[in-house]
Design an enzyme around this catalytic site. Structure first.
Site, PDB file in Angstrom:
ATOM      1  N   HIS A  55      87.291  68.151  52.535  1.00 25.80           N
ATOM      2  CA  HIS A  55      87.187  66.737  52.598  1.00 25.80           C
ATOM      3  C   HIS A  55      86.888  66.444  54.217  1.00 25.80           C
ATOM      4  O   HIS A  55      87.021  67.239  55.074  1.00 25.80           O
ATOM      5  CB  HIS A  55      88.600  66.407  52.437  1.00 25.80           C
ATOM      6  CG  HIS A  55      89.069  66.320  51.053  1.00 25.80           C
ATOM      7  ND1 HIS A  55      90.100  65.701  50.637  1.00 25.80           N
ATOM      8  CD2 HIS A  55      88.589  66.941  50.026  1.00 25.80           C
ATOM      9  CE1 HIS A  55      90.445  65.852  49.296  1.00 25.80           C
ATOM     10  NE2 HIS A  55      89.092  66.628  48.909  1.00 25.80           N
ATOM     11  N   GLU A  57      88.494  64.977  56.549  1.00 23.31           N
ATOM     12  CA  GLU A  57      89.582  65.204  57.573  1.00 23.31           C
ATOM     13  C   GLU A  57      89.810  66.660  57.684  1.00 23.31           C
ATOM     14  O   GLU A  57      90.017  67.122  58.821  1.00 23.31           O
ATOM     15  CB  GLU A  57      90.898  64.720  57.063  1.00 23.31           C
ATOM     16  CG  GLU A  57      90.801  63.246  56.816  1.00 23.31           C
ATOM     17  CD  GLU A  57      90.741  62.629  55.504  1.00 23.31           C
ATOM     18  OE1 GLU A  57      90.892  61.623  55.222  1.00 23.31           O
ATOM     19  OE2 GLU A  57      89.837  63.354  54.694  1.00 23.31           O
ATOM     20  N   CYS A  85      94.511  61.862  51.594  1.00 24.58           N
ATOM     21  CA  CYS A  85      95.182  62.431  50.479  1.00 24.58           C
ATOM     22  C   CYS A  85      96.246  63.380  50.852  1.00 24.58           C
ATOM     23  O   CYS A  85      96.338  63.727  51.879  1.00 24.58           O
ATOM     24  CB  CYS A  85      93.974  63.041  49.662  1.00 24.58           C
ATOM     25  SG  CYS A  85      93.455  64.821  50.424  1.00 24.58           S
ATOM     26  N   CYS A  88      95.047  66.459  52.902  1.00 24.45           N
ATOM     27  CA  CYS A  88      94.687  66.264  54.409  1.00 24.45           C
ATOM     28  C   CYS A  88      95.616  66.006  55.004  1.00 24.45           C
ATOM     29  O   CYS A  88      95.980  66.496  56.326  1.00 24.45           O
ATOM     30  CB  CYS A  88      93.762  65.005  54.199  1.00 24.45           C
ATOM     31  SG  CYS A  88      91.996  65.708  53.588  1.00 24.45           S
TER      32      CYS A  88
END
Length: 158
Positions: A55, A57, A85, A88
């Site tokens: 992801h 992040e 999410c 993260c």
């Protein structure tokens, strides 16, 4: 309260657009900022790397830690194109970022197929009711490493 910097959010949003247009991942971008400088930046690369943890992040946090030579991002901020999410968010806590700013909401993400409500719901369930089996095995043997860590005089605390 510290005023968020729109320029850093614009950089995160630009990364999300770059991700979409390049076909290398989902529509997410993130930058880690320290003081008045972007330390690291990343966009989502889940599908291009076959890594479900890639992801924006997480990738930006990993890069910032490498660049700064530390596992703590205390004194840094994260600007991300979407509300983090659960994975993260966990990484953000472990990295000890001072602040997080986000643009799109998790509801906006859900509306285009990135719905993480099922994960939040799973966290609330007892282990025996979750989608996959989570079962303890060989605790006594594993405790040896924990016991050694607890008494290790030269450990690096985190």
């Amino acid at each position: 309260m510290i005023e968020p910097n729109r320029q850093w959010m614009q950089a995160a949003i630009a990364l999300s657009l770059q991700s979409v247009r390049s076909g290398k991942g989902g529509p997410f971008g993130a930058v880690v900022v320290k003081g008045d400088e972007i330390i690291a930046q990343a966009h989502n690369q889940v599908t291009s790397t076959n890594d479900p943890t890639a992801h924006a992040e997480i990738s930006a946090i990993r890069a910032a830690c490498q660049i700064l030579g530390t596992f703590s991002l205390k004194g840094c901020e994260l600007y991300t194109s979407c509300e983090p999410c659960p994975m993260c968010l966990g990484a953000i806590y472990w990295a000890r970022l001072d602040r997080v700013y986000y643009a799109n909401t998790k509801e906006d993400a859900a509306a285009i197929g990135f719905d993480d409500r099922f994960i939040w719901n799973e966290f609330a369930l007892p282990q025996t009711a979750r989608t996959f089996s989570l079962q303890q095995l060989m605790r006594d043997e594993a405790l040896t490493a924990f016991q050694e860590w607890a008494t290790k005089p030269d450990k690096i605390e985190y």
